[in-house]
Enzyme design. Structure first.
Site, mmCIF file in Angstrom:
data_model
loop_
_atom_site.group_PDB
_atom_site.id
_atom_site.type_symbol
_atom_site.label_atom_id
_atom_site.label_comp_id
_atom_site.label_asym_id
_atom_site.label_seq_id
_atom_site.Cartn_x
_atom_site.Cartn_y
_atom_site.Cartn_z
ATOM 1 N N ALA A 63 46.128 22.006 6.791
ATOM 2 C CA ALA A 63 46.148 22.143 5.339
ATOM 3 C C ALA A 63 46.936 20.980 4.742
ATOM 4 O O ALA A 63 47.696 20.296 5.437
ATOM 5 C CB ALA A 63 46.773 23.473 4.950
ATOM 6 N N GLY A 104 45.950 24.476 9.892
ATOM 7 C CA GLY A 104 44.764 24.991 9.231
ATOM 8 C C GLY A 104 43.484 24.385 9.750
ATOM 9 O O GLY A 104 42.414 25.010 9.696
ATOM 10 N N GLU A 107 42.675 26.429 12.668
ATOM 11 C CA GLU A 107 42.242 27.752 12.222
ATOM 12 C C GLU A 107 40.781 27.721 11.763
ATOM 13 O O GLU A 107 40.037 28.684 11.997
ATOM 14 C CB GLU A 107 43.157 28.251 11.103
ATOM 15 C CG GLU A 107 44.541 28.641 11.633
ATOM 16 C CD GLU A 107 45.466 29.134 10.547
ATOM 17 O OE1 GLU A 107 45.772 30.325 10.517
ATOM 18 O OE2 GLU A 107 45.883 28.295 9.712
ATOM 19 N N GLU A 127 52.984 25.505 12.466
ATOM 20 C CA GLU A 127 53.546 25.995 11.207
ATOM 21 C C GLU A 127 54.993 26.456 11.317
ATOM 22 O O GLU A 127 55.757 26.357 10.347
ATOM 23 C CB GLU A 127 52.684 27.139 10.665
ATOM 24 C CG GLU A 127 51.358 26.711 10.072
ATOM 25 C CD GLU A 127 50.246 26.547 11.114
ATOM 26 O OE1 GLU A 127 49.102 26.329 10.708
ATOM 27 O OE2 GLU A 127 50.543 26.644 12.328
#
Length: 699
Positions: A63, A104, A107, A127
């Site tokens: 992200a 992310g 993910e 994270e």
């Protein structure tokens, strides 16, 4: 377009591009674009499977952290919505992973049925290092592929794993031989008839999970990451019920709560600040760093050894030059012992260790400074000694060679004036041990050229240091602030505290080491020499006599077995020294001070707010360009906890009005002159702003 698609032999291919790191950024339209192309391909008759791929050298760094200060729905929503769309697809999905799939980005790949990886690919859910947990299904889907124990271990540590490990664990389904995109297409063609195999539908292996949790909790934890580790345990545990969506909702709830926690805010700030310091205000961004391949290091002492090791560890050539042959032999022995120890501990391969030893050379002939791109002086911290070295360097070094001083406090402009080429002179203040510490203060002199500055900032990156530019003053950024930090520590001793309380309070707050233990480790004699010089130069800023009283006994810290504490041997745990405590009490009596009980809270506030106040003065004087430069120096060079974000960030979180009010209270006490508020703090308070506003204005 950031996202495009095509059909290759009845296999759809979606390709996204957001260079250079391919973050799954909602601002760039990446998750929305992938979902739109998915809709289009799914509507095409004859498409049997879909490959999700990325342009460039990396699948995705995750992200976009710059978007994380928005509300939780805006941060997690777009990626979560994309993965929900992947879940709902009727066609098998294959992710083609090159470079790294992080956070992310991984993910999103976990939202696909299969993952085909390049042989050199890397995977991580890091994270936790930002005080968070995966927030788009990572704690729910990864355990169903690898088992709950292995997934928890990786998530709680933020571990990066190789493609080979990922394949063995079930995270990667195939490793590509040759062209990754072609391998992913071939794999998709083979599994197309099998239909969906969503990770969420796989059975979960929880064998040994409770034991793994107990072992994880028994390990020493970084206090700033403890909350995130516990959150990771809770999220993975939540996924062990029959209802996948319930576990997913719990992960989302935990992530959203962590997102606004103080440790996560600070860790995100630290992450961004370390990257922002490379963008130097006022430096022409078009300038390219000149190549540095060969470096000469003048001085075979502790700093010279550490600097040369840092250079060869980065794959460059280093020559250590010292007029004393015995010092050179000691340096050779210590350097080779360090390299071989790293090899024996598995940190280096045999080939890498051999290469590093070969890249180090030694000379007692000063004329051997010729033929180097950069020369770093690392001799005794005395201006007379520096003058002799730089006069010789000016005479012997090749034209255009950068001449750098490793001085920690001295005037770089005076050093530059010892040469006829001040534009080539710069300060490179390494922190000890120089081969391990990340910080490199880059001191820009009044005549340092932009090209020299650009090149040494590039050199900092080459040798894997965090380079921070500072202006010229006594102590630059870090040591000038450290002086005020120590001043308060010493005054606290005079007023009623003892060494163990001062250090204990600061360490419990989060500092890697208290101020007095730090001085024992560094060597009390170093500080003593600096205080003697500053006492003559700055008679209006008196020092406590406590550290001098200790030095007068010949107690210089760990290397002499005594300092503020007693040490059974170098590196041993510090023990309370009754004689030192008696000396401190006697000094209070000599000063006419009635010793009092001092709270840990007062110790922390006085030490930290002294840092903030001096940092504000550095900003006013232009020695530091931005608060983030100061914070990066302190987090990387002085053990300031990343989960506190640095002294300037921390002051903003406390609130500058409270900082100013506490400083005004301290100004009524002993040596209150030290608490005159920097005008910048007064101005920011008047304007209702914090230091963060200066970061934006100076980028």
């Amino acid at each position: 377009m950031p996202v495009s698609s095509q059909i290759v032999n009845d296999i759809g291919v979606i390709v996204f591009s957001n260079p250079p790191l391919n973050p799954i950024s909602a601002t760039a339209g990446i998750p929305q674009g992938i979902a739109a192309e998915l809709d289009a391909l799914e509507a095409q008759p004859g498409v049997r499977a879909i490959v999700l791929a990325a342009e460039g050298r990396m699948f995705s760094a995750g992200a976009d952290i710059s978007e994380f200060d928005r509300n939780a729905a805006e941060v997690g929503g777009p990626i979560r919505a994309l993965i929900a769309r992947l879940d709902a697809c009727r066609l098998p999905l294959v992710a083609a992973i090159q470079g790294s799939a992080l956070g992310g980005g991984l993910e999103v790949a976990l939202g696909c049925d299969y993952r085909v990886a390049a042989q050199d690919a890397r995977f991580a859910l890091p994270e936790v290092t930002l005080g968070l947990i995966p927030g788009a299904g990572g704690t729910q889907r990864l355990p169903r592929l690898t088992g709950a124990v292995r997934a928890l271990e990786w998530i709680a540590a933020g571990s990066t794993i190789t493609a080979k490990t990922a394949h063995e664990a079930g995270l990667a389904d195939a490793l590509a031989e040759g062209d990754l995109r072609a391998a992913a297409l071939a794999f998709a063609a083979r599994v197309a008839a099998d239909g969906r195999r969503r990770p969420r539908d796989l059975p979960l292996n929880t064998e040994g999970f409770d034991e793994a949790v107990a072992a994880l909790r028994a390990k020493p934890q970084n206090p700033g990451l403890r909350m995130a580790v516990e959150a990771a345990i809770a999220a993975v545990s939540a996924g062990q019920g029959a209802d996948f969506d319930a576990g997913l909702a719990e992960e989302y709830r935990i992530f959203d709560a962590l997102l606004v926690s103080e440790p996560a805010r600070a860790l995100r700030y630290a992450f961004g600040a370390e990257r922002a310091v490379a963008r130097v205000p006022g430096l022409d961004p078009a300038l390219r760093a000149a190549e540095i391949r060969r470096v000469a290091v003048i001085g075979a002492g502790t700093m010279g050894i550490g600097i040369s090791l840092a250079i060869v560890q980065a794959g460059l050539q280093a020559r250590v030059i010292d007029l004393n042959p015995e010092a050179l032999e000691r340096a050779r022995a210590r350097s080779e012992a360090t390299i071989l120890r790293n090899r024996d501990r598995g940190r280096l391969s045999e080939a890498a260790a051999t290469a590093q030893i070969a890249a180090l050379s030694y000379s007692s002939d000063f004329s051997d400074v010729k033929g180097h791109d950069l020369i770093i002086e690392a001799v005794f911290e005395d201006m007379g000694v520096k003058e002799k070295v730089f006069t010789e360097l000016d005479r012997l070094a090749d034209p255009g060679t950068i001449l750098a001083s490793n001085t920690s406090t001295l005037d770089v402009d005076r050093i530059a004036d010892f040469t006829a080429r001040p534009e080539d002179v710069v300060g490179l203040h390494f922190f000890s041990p120089a081969n391990l510490m990340k910080l490199l203060e880059v001191v820009r002199g009044a005549k340092t050229s932009q090209q020299t500055l650009a090149t040494v900032m590039g050199f900092a990156r080459q040798i894997r240091k965090v380079g921070v530019v500072a202006g010229v003053c006594d102590g630059f950024i870090g040591n000038r602030m450290f002086e005020e930090y120590l001043r308060q520590a010493y005054l606290l001793l005079e007023e009623g505290a003892l060494p163990a309380q001062v250090d204990g309070a600061m360490e419990r707050w989060g500092m890697a080491m208290g101020p007095l233990r730090t001085m024992d480790l560094a060597g009390q004699d170093i500080g003593w020499n600096i205080r003697k010089r500053r006492a003559a130069e700055q008679p209006d800023r008196p020092y406590s006599r406590v550290p001098d009283l200790i030095c007068e006994q010949g107690w210089f810290g760990q290397k002499t077995g005594r300092g503020y504490y007693i040490y059974a041997e170098p590196g041993a745990k510090p023990g309370v020294d009754p004689e030192v405590e008696a000396m401190i009490v006697a000094e209070s009596a000599r000063l006419g001070l009635v010793r009092r009980q001092i709270s840990d809270e007062e110790i922390v506030e006085r030490c930290l707010f002294a840092l903030t106040n001096e940092g504000a003065r550095l900003l006013e004087e232009g020695i530091a360009a931005r608060p983030l430069d100061i914070d990066t120096v302190w987090m990387n060079g002085y053990g300031f906890p990343r989960f506190r974000g640095g002294p300037m960030f921390y002051a903003d979180r406390v609130g500058l009005p409270k900082v100013a009010a506490r400083m005004a209270e301290f100004a009524k006490g002993n040596q209150g002159w030290a608490w005159a508020a920097a005008p910048l703090i007064t101005r920011l308070n008047t304007e209702g702003r914090g230091f963060a506003a200066l970061n934006e204005g100076a980028k």
